[in-house]
Write a protein that holds these residues in place. Structure first.
Motif, short mmCIF file in Angstrom:
data_model
loop_
_atom_site.label_atom_id
_atom_site.label_comp_id
_atom_site.label_asym_id
_atom_site.label_seq_id
_atom_site.Cartn_x
_atom_site.Cartn_y
_atom_site.Cartn_z
N CYS A 107 1.05 -1.05 0.01
CA CYS A 107 0.10 0.00 -0.18
C CYS A 107 0.86 1.08 -0.07
O CYS A 107 1.87 1.43 0.69
CB CYS A 107 -0.86 -0.03 1.13
SG CYS A 107 -1.77 1.54 1.50
N CYS B 49 0.10 3.26 3.73
CA CYS B 49 0.67 2.74 5.04
C CYS B 49 2.02 1.69 4.77
O CYS B 49 2.46 1.39 5.74
CB CYS B 49 -0.29 2.10 5.74
SG CYS B 49 -0.89 0.67 5.16
N SER C 157 1.82 -1.43 4.10
CA SER C 157 1.26 -2.60 4.45
C SER C 157 1.35 -3.68 3.04
O SER C 157 1.06 -3.28 1.98
CB SER C 157 0.02 -2.89 5.05
OG SER C 157 -1.00 -3.03 4.16
N CYS D 61 -4.64 -0.24 0.40
CA CYS D 61 -5.35 -1.31 1.25
C CYS D 61 -6.51 -0.87 1.49
O CYS D 61 -7.02 0.37 1.69
CB CYS D 61 -4.49 -1.62 2.37
SG CYS D 61 -4.43 -0.40 3.62
N CYS E 126 -6.79 2.14 4.39
CA CYS E 126 -6.36 3.29 3.96
C CYS E 126 -7.35 3.95 3.11
O CYS E 126 -7.51 5.27 2.97
CB CYS E 126 -4.93 3.44 3.27
SG CYS E 126 -3.52 3.04 4.41
ZN LIG Z 1 -2.82 1.19 3.56
#
Ligand SMILES: [Zn+2]
Ligand SMILES: [Zn+2]
Length: 245
Positions: free
Chosen positions: A16, A19, A21, A30, A33
């Protein structure tokens, strides 16, 4: 089974962008987010200027009521606030294509959720030739092509051109500016094939460019047109407190 799936996803799906991740999808974000983005939920139906929640939906702002613009409605996914403003900057100024993918995906998700009657054609907001040369690409065209492919709508980027670059307006008084802008766009041919057009742009600020392009398109069409603006984000008016929420 799931662990193999997750391992493959981690290999092929990028993280992502917001963030970091590994839960990101192929469009670089993601779900968490995405949910936290500044979505443009309550806004004027025509110009998409954001309202405070208490004003509700399906409303038209005072400006559009007093002087209806040359376009029929706007579909604008987000507010031009962080992290969207940073992503737009990264896409336009640093050619960050991952950011461009994320922004296009946000606009597509919004359009699909709104379920509008689909237009006959997508027209990316043209860039002035000099700006196109210095940037190397038109961000609106990149987004329009992605949307067109996903929605099955043709995208025309050679129907019209931008003759006046907005920053070149600096230093002109209001009258000179308006005279100058009246020729901002030129449409290359009579519009006979299309009745319903969506103009694609990344950020809508005052709506002036969309309005001028809509006017030029209408002048080039012997038939009435339905014109929409589909944009990723809208800047907030100076007095807005929405950035506090
Ligand atoms: Zn994210
Ligand atoms: Zn409005």
């Amino acid at each position: 089974m799931w662990s193999i799936f997750n391992q493959l996803k981690a290999i092929f799906a990028p993280p992502c962008l917001l963030c970091g991740s590994l839960d990101g999808n192929l469009d670089n974000y993601c779900q968490g987010c995405y949910d936290d983005l500044p979505h443009n939920v309550y806004c004027c139906q025509i110009c998409a200027i954001p309202f405070h929640q208490a004003f509700g939906t399906q409303l038209i702002c005072g400006v559009c009521l007093r002087q209806p613009p040359k376009f029929n409605q706007s579909l604008v996914a987000l507010h031009y606030l962080p992290p969207i403003s940073g992503l737009v900057h990264a896409f336009k100024d640093n050619n960050d294509q991952a950011a461009g993918r994320l922004l296009s995906a946000c606009l597509l998700a919004y359009i699909e959720a709104q379920k509008p009657a689909l237009p006959d054609v997508l027209i990316p907001m043209p860039l002035h030739r000099q700006r196109l040369l210095s940037r190397g690409f038109n961000q609106a065209e990149v987004m329009a092509k992605r949307l067109g492919k996903a929605l099955g709508i043709p995208c025309h980027n050679d129907l019209c051109q931008r003759q006046i670059d907005t920053p070149s307006q600096q230093g002109l008084n209001k009258q000179q500016r308006q005279r100058n802008l009246s020729n901002a766009f030129v449409v290359n041919q009579t519009i006979t094939k299309f009745r319903h057009i969506a103009i694609i742009d990344d950020v809508i600020t005052t709506g002036a460019s969309v309005n001028l392009l809509s006017q030029a398109l209408r002048q080039a069409s012997p038939q009435p047109l339905c014109i929409e603006a589909w944009c990723v984000a809208r800047t907030l008016p100076p007095q807005s407190k929405l950035h506090l929420y």
